[in-house]
Design a protein around this motif. Structure first.
Motif, PDB file in Angstrom:
ATOM      1  N   ALA A 255       0.830  -1.202   0.000  1.00 35.38           N
ATOM      2  CA  ALA A 255       0.000   0.000   0.000  1.00 35.38           C
ATOM      3  C   ALA A 255       0.866   1.254   0.000  1.00 35.38           C
ATOM      4  CB  ALA A 255      -0.929  -0.018   1.216  1.00 35.38           C
ATOM      5  N   GLU A 256       1.899   1.257   0.811  1.00 35.78           N
ATOM      6  CA  GLU A 256       2.812   2.402   0.866  1.00 35.78           C
ATOM      7  C   GLU A 256       3.475   2.650  -0.490  1.00 35.78           C
ATOM      8  OE1 GLU A 256       7.016   3.755   3.019  1.00 35.78           O
ATOM      9  OE2 GLU A 256       5.983   1.949   3.710  1.00 35.78           O
ATOM     10  N   SER A 257       3.850   1.567  -1.151  1.00 37.89           N
ATOM     11  CA  SER A 257       4.533   1.703  -2.443  1.00 37.89           C
ATOM     12  C   SER A 257       3.624   2.353  -3.487  1.00 37.89           C
ATOM     13  CB  SER A 257       5.018   0.344  -2.942  1.00 37.89           C
ATOM     14  OG  SER A 257       3.965  -0.440  -3.473  1.00 37.89           O
ATOM     15  N   TYR A 258       2.324   2.076  -3.406  1.00 39.61           N
ATOM     16  CA  TYR A 258       1.400   2.677  -4.370  1.00 39.61           C
ATOM     17  C   TYR A 258       1.199   4.162  -4.089  1.00 39.61           C
ATOM     18  CZ  TYR A 258       0.150  -1.077  -7.471  1.00 39.61           C
ATOM     19  OH  TYR A 258       0.193  -2.019  -8.464  1.00 39.61           O
ATOM     20  N   TYR A 259       1.303   4.554  -2.829  1.00 42.33           N
ATOM     21  CA  TYR A 259       1.272   5.982  -2.498  1.00 42.33           C
ATOM     22  C   TYR A 259       2.535   6.671  -3.002  1.00 42.33           C
ATOM     23  CZ  TYR A 259       1.995  10.186   0.275  1.00 42.33           C
ATOM     24  OH  TYR A 259       2.275  11.474   0.668  1.00 42.33           O
ATOM     25  N   ARG A 260       3.677   6.054  -2.753  1.00 38.34           N
ATOM     26  CA  ARG A 260       4.953   6.684  -3.113  1.00 38.34           C
ATOM     27  C   ARG A 260       5.249   6.608  -4.608  1.00 38.34           C
ATOM     28  NH1 ARG A 260       7.974   8.069   1.250  1.00 38.34           N
ATOM     29  NH2 ARG A 260       7.415   7.173   3.278  1.00 38.34           N
ATOM     30  N   SER A 261       4.889   5.508  -5.242  1.00 39.33           N
ATOM     31  CA  SER A 261       5.232   5.310  -6.652  1.00 39.33           C
ATOM     32  C   SER A 261       4.221   5.918  -7.616  1.00 39.33           C
ATOM     33  CB  SER A 261       5.356   3.808  -6.959  1.00 39.33           C
ATOM     34  OG  SER A 261       6.353   3.206  -6.173  1.00 39.33           O
ATOM     35  N   PHE A 262       2.933   5.858  -7.253  1.00 33.61           N
ATOM     36  CA  PHE A 262       1.872   6.257  -8.179  1.00 33.61           C
ATOM     37  C   PHE A 262       0.989   7.379  -7.638  1.00 33.61           C
ATOM     38  CE2 PHE A 262       2.598   1.591  -8.680  1.00 33.61           C
ATOM     39  CZ  PHE A 262       3.268   1.649  -9.901  1.00 33.61           C
ATOM     40  N   ASN A 263       1.346   7.884  -6.451  1.00 33.17           N
ATOM     41  CA  ASN A 263       0.567   8.959  -5.824  1.00 33.17           C
ATOM     42  C   ASN A 263      -0.877   8.540  -5.559  1.00 33.17           C
ATOM     43  OD1 ASN A 263       0.739  11.523  -4.658  1.00 33.17           O
ATOM     44  ND2 ASN A 263      -0.205  12.506  -6.428  1.00 33.17           N
ATOM     45  N   LEU A 264      -1.097   7.242  -5.355  1.00 31.61           N
ATOM     46  CA  LEU A 264      -2.427   6.776  -4.992  1.00 31.61           C
ATOM     47  C   LEU A 264      -2.757   7.286  -3.583  1.00 31.61           C
ATOM     48  CD1 LEU A 264      -4.799   4.898  -5.931  1.00 31.61           C
ATOM     49  CD2 LEU A 264      -3.725   3.090  -4.562  1.00 31.61           C
ATOM     50  N   PRO A 265      -3.917   7.897  -3.387  1.00 29.22           N
ATOM     51  CA  PRO A 265      -4.258   8.462  -2.076  1.00 29.22           C
ATOM     52  C   PRO A 265      -4.626   7.391  -1.052  1.00 29.22           C
ATOM     53  CG  PRO A 265      -6.051   8.816  -3.620  1.00 29.22           C
ATOM     54  CD  PRO A 265      -4.929   8.216  -4.409  1.00 29.22           C
ATOM     55  N   VAL A 266      -3.603   6.749  -0.517  1.00 29.52           N
ATOM     56  CA  VAL A 266      -3.772   5.651   0.451  1.00 29.52           C
ATOM     57  C   VAL A 266      -3.552   6.164   1.867  1.00 29.52           C
ATOM     58  CG1 VAL A 266      -2.943   3.393   1.206  1.00 29.52           C
ATOM     59  CG2 VAL A 266      -2.946   3.968  -1.223  1.00 29.52           C
ATOM     60  N   ALA A 267      -4.406   5.754   2.780  1.00 26.95           N
ATOM     61  CA  ALA A 267      -4.232   6.006   4.208  1.00 26.95           C
ATOM     62  C   ALA A 267      -4.310   4.663   4.919  1.00 26.95           C
ATOM     63  CB  ALA A 267      -5.314   6.939   4.726  1.00 26.95           C
TER      64      ALA A 267
END
Length: 338
Positions: free
Chosen positions: A171-183
């Motif tokens: 989940a963190e990688s998708y926030y950092r790599s793709f700017n997916l708004p994950v919390a």
């Protein structure tokens, strides 16, 4: 402590998907989101019996507001279909039983890590506004210091916790790599109505209410931070509503610890029956796998989410006891629920 000005996004009329909606926390979250006016799609794991888990037991006025979708987070095409067109995704689906993870670790990787990958990728493809990913306090392992804040090292002390660490990092990688708004919400030990005897509180209560004179448990010395399910659900809601939660990991717990032994005494007193305790070897974790201490530092939740628990342990236990009393038929108290 300086508190931030909290910016809210209203969930009313939002198209919301909940994975793991049929489970313990998921069913309570489903109810709450309907109450808030969200347009809820409840993903339940496909089975040939068309069993929707705890969703089947919800009040009809709640059920008629829910769209139920059967599928499996381990299948990307399935996830893509149900996620397309949603605004917010609450990802709760997971294999969670620690004892069974010793028996079938690969299943935990496929469900918890690969399943989370499928959810995150579909959310990325379809531009989901907000993704709430569910972690667990088990990723911390036994406390290296207390109370445990979000900077505490992660320790894979069981295949379950290792798989959840993998899921959290995905989940963190998708926030950092793709700017997916994950919390990422990290609940400590949630308890309450609808929890199975896989967990210690319903195990204790159901055995006592079934008339057992001797109740069977595992280790009594470990401590836990127990959070009532209604408080945990409000944590999920705040994680979705508050803009500042994006890219963050937030602990949700009470900032209190109690040993399992003292918990048993408290429950015995609340129920008002005399029992003895037997520690069964098959209920013990392997020595290096046991998490001896969990105690939540919840300052970040207070600061970012303006969240704090409302229920005391006694209040939550009393409601849980009453629910189990009415639903004792759900529990097989003569066998160890792995």
């Amino acid at each position: 402590m300086i508190y931030l000005e909290v910016r809210f996004v209203q969930l009313k009329n939002k198209k919301v998907l909940i994975t793991g909606s049929e489970g313990f926390i998921g069913s309570h979250l489903t109810e709450r989101l309907v109450e808030l006016g969200a347009k809820v799609t409840a993903l339940v794991q496909y089975n040939s019996f068309n069993n929707w888990g705890w969703i089947d037991t919800l009040d009809n006025r709640i059920k008629k507001e829910i769209e139920v979708y059967t599928g499996d987070i381990r299948e990307y095409d399935n996830m893509a279909k149900v996620i397309q067109g949603r605004d917010v995704v609450f990802h709760l689906a997971a294999l969670i039983a620690i004892p069974y993870s010793y028996q079938s670790p690969a299943a935990y990787v496929r469900t918890n890590v690969e399943g989370t990958l499928n959810v995150m990728e579909a959310c990325r493809v379809y531009g989901i506004e907000k993704v709430i990913h569910t972690s667990t306090s088990e990723v911390y392992g036994t406390a290296l210091y207390v109370p445990i804040d979000e900077k505490h090292p992660l320790q894979g002390q069981s295949p379950y916790s290792a798989s959840k660490i993998g899921a959290d990092k995905m989940a963190e990688s998708y926030y950092r790599s793709f700017n997916l708004p994950v919390a990422t919400i990290r609940p400590f030990n949630t308890y309450g109505p609808r929890q199975s005897a896989r967990a210690v509180i319903p195990t204790i209560i159901s055995q006592i209410l079934a008339g057992k004179k001797t109740i069977k448990l595992g280790a009594l010395s470990p401590t836990r931070d127990f959070n009532y399910v209604k408080d945990t659900v409000e944590g999920f809601i705040k994680m979705a509503e508050v803009d500042e939660s994006v890219g963050q990991v937030v602990n949700v717990g009470t900032n209190n610890e109690i040993s399992i032994g003292d918990l048993v005494k408290k429950i015995i007193k609340l129920i008002g029956k005399e029992v003895t305790i037997e520690c069964e070897e098959n209920r013990l974790r392997p020595e290096k796998s046991e998490v001896n201490r969990l105690w939540c530092e919840n300052a970040k939740a207070k600061e970012i989410l303006d969240w704090q628990p409302k229920y005391t342990l006694d209040e939550g236990l009393t409601e849980t006891i009453e629910w189990i009393k009415e639903n004792l038929y759900c529990f097989k108290t003569d066998i160890y629920n792995v």
